[in-house]
Design an enzyme around this catalytic site. Structure first.
Site, PDB file in Angstrom:
ATOM      1  N   ASP A 113     -17.580  22.961 -46.282  1.00  0.00           N
ATOM      2  CA  ASP A 113     -18.451  22.249 -45.345  1.00  0.00           C
ATOM      3  C   ASP A 113     -17.895  22.355 -43.931  1.00  0.00           C
ATOM      4  OD1 ASP A 113     -19.995  21.458 -47.457  1.00  0.00           O
ATOM      5  OD2 ASP A 113     -19.162  19.435 -47.567  1.00  0.00           O
ATOM      6  N   LEU A 114     -18.786  22.184 -42.962  1.00  0.00           N
ATOM      7  CA  LEU A 114     -18.399  22.186 -41.548  1.00  0.00           C
ATOM      8  C   LEU A 114     -17.226  21.247 -41.284  1.00  0.00           C
ATOM      9  CD1 LEU A 114     -19.069  22.601 -38.418  1.00  0.00           C
ATOM     10  CD2 LEU A 114     -20.509  20.568 -38.684  1.00  0.00           C
TER      11      LEU A 114
END
Length: 559
Positions: free
Chosen positions: A407-408
């Site tokens: 994920d970011l």
């Protein structure tokens, strides 16, 4: 006329009031004045008070808490205070002292709803009576027993035929290889084997025909009852849709100009979803406009236990929902000066080379920083990513490069392959769960127990992407093992071992009551914002596709 306004004491200074009404869809938190109003209400909820005769303890039950809202308003005399509201019903009531009322016409709804609900309940009762009848139950039981027996018979025959097939194969090989047998006798023996094979096929067809005849004996009666059940269900849906249309017609939505529009007109050409106009935001704005109050700032927050689907944390602020409130807000806010909504933007990540943990001519392992995408954004608004940087660093690499993603907001170890063959091998290892991954996270709260396994299905929240929710019907299976590493005050440091790879799996499994019940520190989607998301992929172990050796890489968490 009752306006339910709670005045601020002391009154806010002029500089504390926003020049334009902050958008209810703002993703970066409420205006300071709305936050001040919310904190007053949260202090009351924390003390156990909602309204006379209503205890805040009810919000900690299995059905979960409630979304509350506050709207800061300026009264005609210039004094500033705030209105309170809640989403839907509270304690089974639409109206609670001290809170703004709903938007619908009570008298009209009182004439429409009870009769419609009586019909719906009657249809439900008829369906349940049929579903639990002795005839239907016995047919269902017989059908299930028959299907199980048929499956066992087919499996037994398949195993028998497979054993015979292997023996025939061995016998054919022996006959083909032998030179001591006359050709005529050899042909006869091979023909006999072919006949045996045909006999097996005929035996299978006879079993299938016998089973089909048995199914035909029971299926018509069962199908007749199921058709009746489906007809009752279709009728119930038709009645429900008609009832909802009549209920929706009891709503009139006002705006600051004094205009009013029906709820269904605002959702045309479609129909309003269930609960439309019952959220806190439209109730607050409508009440303000109806009573000549000037809206200044709005805030909505969750209080109590998370809902069964998860994704809400007590005390956290949330923007207005897009599916139910989105179509209403443009009309509600017509004539009011409104600031454009602020949206979440990617944090600035220093444009330096990726920290490379390992590289050879086939495999690269990097340590992804928090705030850097694994791959470019779908809308191409942000092109910087791990993949983009790898393309620049390894211009001669072929294939997809990245084998998996983070994920970011998650930092840690990522593996990439520099050629298609290596990529396919590594992907197979991930798919078959041969890769060992360990994450470390710091969560908010005291985790019960020392270790365990979290397993429940998840799916994307279609009304609030990219948030994921628990859904036992339509969700995909997700499994995470965990154990506590350290406890410090109100935070717990845990090791997480994902056995499946669902989107936001670790974040949801940490925050949801069926999981750790403690959101990861800094989780802006499932908890509260902080300096960063305290989730890091600290260890990665896999078999090197070229050397065959098991390799392990580790990078300690930066928090």
């Amino acid at each position: 006329m009752e306006t339910c306004v709670t005045p601020f004491e002391p009154q806010p200074a002029p500089r504390d009031v926003a020049e334009a009404f902050p958008s209810p869809l703002d993703e970066l938190g409420p205006h300071a004045l709305a936050r001040r109003a919310a904190e007053v209400m949260q202090a009351e909820l924390r003390a156990g008070f909602i309204a006379p005769g209503v205890s805040a303890a009810m919000l900690d039950g299995p059905e979960g808490g409630k979304m509350f809202g506050v709207l800061v308003v300026r009264q005609p005399d210039g004094r500033i205070g705030f209105l309170r509201s809640f989403s839907g019903m509270l304690d089974g009531r639409w109206e609670v002292p001290g809170f703004v009322p709903p938007l619908f016409d009570h008298e009209v709804r009182a004439r429409v709803e009870p009769a419609g609900e009586t019909v719906v309940k009657a249809l439900l009762a008829r369906a349940e009576q049929l579903r639990t009848s002795s005839e239907f139950v016995s047919l269902q039981t017989a059908h299930e027993a028959m299907e199980a027996r048929h499956a066992a018979e087919r499996e037994a025959m398949r195993a028998l035929h497979e054993a015979r097939r292997r023996k025939r194969h061995e016998r054919r090989a022996e006959l083909t290889a032998t030179t001591s047998l006359e050709e005529g006798l050899k042909r006869e023996a091979l023909h006999a084997l072919d006949q045996e094979s045909r006999g097996d096929k005929a035996e299978r067809r006879r079993l299938e025909a016998t089973q089909e005849e048995e199914r035909r004996a029971i299926e018509p009666r069962r199908a007749r009852l199921e058709r009746r059940l489906r007809a009752l269900e279709r009728l119930r849906r038709i009645v429900c849709r008609a009832l909802m249309k009549r209920i929706h017609d009891t709503y009139l939505v006002p705006n600051v100009r004094g205009e009013r529009r029906s709820l269904r007109a605002l959702f045309a050409p479609g129909e309003p979803p269930s609960g439309a106009a019952d959220c806190a935001a439209p109730k607050l704005l409508a009440h303000a406009f109806t009573h000549g109050l000037q809206p200044l700032a709005l805030a909505e927050f969750w209080w109590g236990a998370p809902p069964p689907s998860g994704g809400r944390v007590a005390g956290a602020f949330y923007p207005a929902c897009r599916d139910k409130c989105g179509p209403l807000l443009p009309f509600l806010l017509e004539g009011l000066r409104v600031s454009p909504p602020r949206t979440f933007s990617l944090p600035a990540v220093t444009a330096v080379d990726l920290p490379v943990v390992f590289e050879d001519e086939w495999v690269v392992v990097v340590d992804k920083p928090c705030g850097l995408l694994s791959v470019p954004a779908r809308d191409e608004s942000v092109t910087d990513s791990v993949l983009a940087r790898l393309r620049i660093r390894y211009p001669h690499a072929t294939g997809p490069l990245l084998v998996h993603r983070l994920d970011l907001d998650t930092s840690g170890l990522l593996v990439a392959a520099l050629d298609p063959g290596t990529h396919a091998d590594l992907q197979r290892q991930f798919t078959q769960r041969e890769v060992q991954k360990r994450y470390v996270a710091c969560v908010e709260g005291h985790v019960r127990g020392e270790r365990g396994t979290i397993a429940f299905p998840m799916r994307v929240d279609l009304d609030d992407r990219p948030r994921q929710i628990h859904d036992p019907v339509h969700g995909k299976h997700a499994v995470t093992e965990w154990h506590v590493l350290e406890r410090h005050g109100e935070r717990t440091r845990v090791a997480l071992f994902p056995l499946t790879g669902r989107t936001h799996q670790l974040r949801v499994h940490a925050a949801h009551p069926l999981g750790l019940g403690a959101p990861i520190v800094g989780d802006r989607l499932y908890g509260r914002e902080a300096d960063r998301l305290h989730l890091h992929a600290e260890s990665l172990s896999f078999r090197h596709p070229r050397t065959g050796q098991r390799v392990t890489f580790e990078r300690p968490a930066p928090f």
